[in-house]
Enzyme design. Sequence first.
Site, PDB file in Angstrom:
ATOM      1  N   TYR A   4      -2.511  -0.917  10.075  1.00 26.91           N
ATOM      2  CA  TYR A   4      -2.535  -1.288   8.658  1.00 26.91           C
ATOM      3  C   TYR A   4      -1.204  -0.936   7.993  1.00 26.91           C
ATOM      4  O   TYR A   4      -0.602  -1.776   7.304  1.00 26.91           O
ATOM      5  CB  TYR A   4      -3.698  -0.552   7.971  1.00 26.91           C
ATOM      6  CG  TYR A   4      -3.747  -0.739   6.475  1.00 26.91           C
ATOM      7  CD1 TYR A   4      -4.061  -1.976   5.927  1.00 26.91           C
ATOM      8  CD2 TYR A   4      -3.479   0.320   5.608  1.00 26.91           C
ATOM      9  CE1 TYR A   4      -4.114  -2.155   4.551  1.00 26.91           C
ATOM     10  CE2 TYR A   4      -3.535   0.153   4.233  1.00 26.91           C
ATOM     11  CZ  TYR A   4      -3.847  -1.091   3.712  1.00 26.91           C
ATOM     12  OH  TYR A   4      -3.883  -1.266   2.353  1.00 26.91           O
ATOM     13  N   SER A  11       0.848  -1.205   0.000  1.00 25.92           N
ATOM     14  CA  SER A  11       0.000   0.000   0.000  1.00 25.92           C
ATOM     15  C   SER A  11       0.873   1.241   0.000  1.00 25.92           C
ATOM     16  O   SER A  11       2.000   1.216   0.499  1.00 25.92           O
ATOM     17  CB  SER A  11      -0.875   0.018   1.256  1.00 25.92           C
ATOM     18  OG  SER A  11      -1.592   1.223   1.340  1.00 25.92           O
TER      19      SER A  11
END
Length: 253
Positions: A159, A146
Amino acid sequence: MMRNGERSHGMDLRGKTALVTGGTSGIGLAAARLLARAGADVVVTGRDVQRGENAVHGAREDGALWFVPADMADLDSVAGLGRRSGPVDILVNNAGAFPTGLTVDQSAAEYERVFDTNVRGAYFLVAALVPHMLEQGEGSIVNVTSLAAHKAFPGASVYSASKAALASLTRTWAAEFAAGGVRVNSVAPGPTRTEGVLAAWGEEGNDGVAESLGLQRTAEAQEIAEAICFLASPRASYITGTTIHVDAGGAVL
Ligand SMILES: NC(=O)c1ccc[n+]([C@@H]2O[C@H](COP(=O)([O-])OP(=O)(O)OC[C@H]3O[C@@H](n4cnc5c(N)ncnc54)[C@H](OP(=O)(O)O)[C@@H]3O)[C@@H](O)[C@H]2O)c1
């Protein structure tokens, strides 16, 4: 006929088997469809059986896709997936949990769920599937990380840390497996319009991030999938240990 030193740089994946975790929605499904169109036999996984069967049915015109249910947060399920998917040539570690929450509000259970899914599940799936790739002297692993692994977003601590761990594993695995002919790379997407993100963050969540990026828009899943398929294919035959940032310039601009 190929001359000495020449390599095929095509996107012909006939005869190859690919496994895409979280391949029943969003980025994973888009990647699975591209891989199938290139001729690969593709296994997609997810937890929701109905969703998996619908996804495979909806993609039947693209080629050969199969659904195998699995929960990447559950070690027994990951071991079962390793056995049921059989030997694979291409592994896309895409399934991910992406909740938001400030550090001071984080529960230990949620922390564990994110790391179990995004890091531990991918780790032990690679451990189960890479021996075959090494034996045959060829294979490609693509980890979907990401933009958040490379840039700070308040409320995305767990995350982001889990995706940074996967980016780190990309480098270590590339070093461990290179001599055996197995390439390992990451694709780091920016904000992408998918079912999961819309459900978790709503329309505004992703659009807000997108406004601050160079290209000032969200991505379609297909735009991320193109980079995944490129890295998975022989067209990326000299690329290992690296990250392709598919993020509208987010990591650098
Ligand atoms: N969309 C974005 O903006 C964005 C940006 C950067 C990175 N990413 C990364 O891209 C990946 C795909 O995201 P997406 O936006 O395409 O999400 P999505 O549309 O929600 O799809 C997620 C897929 O993963 C599966 N999945 C989720 N948890 C799982 C688990 N514990 N075990 C097995 N499968 C699981 C889901 O199926 P089930 O629910 O049926 O299990 C589904 O197939 C994720 O790793 C995410 O972190 C996305």
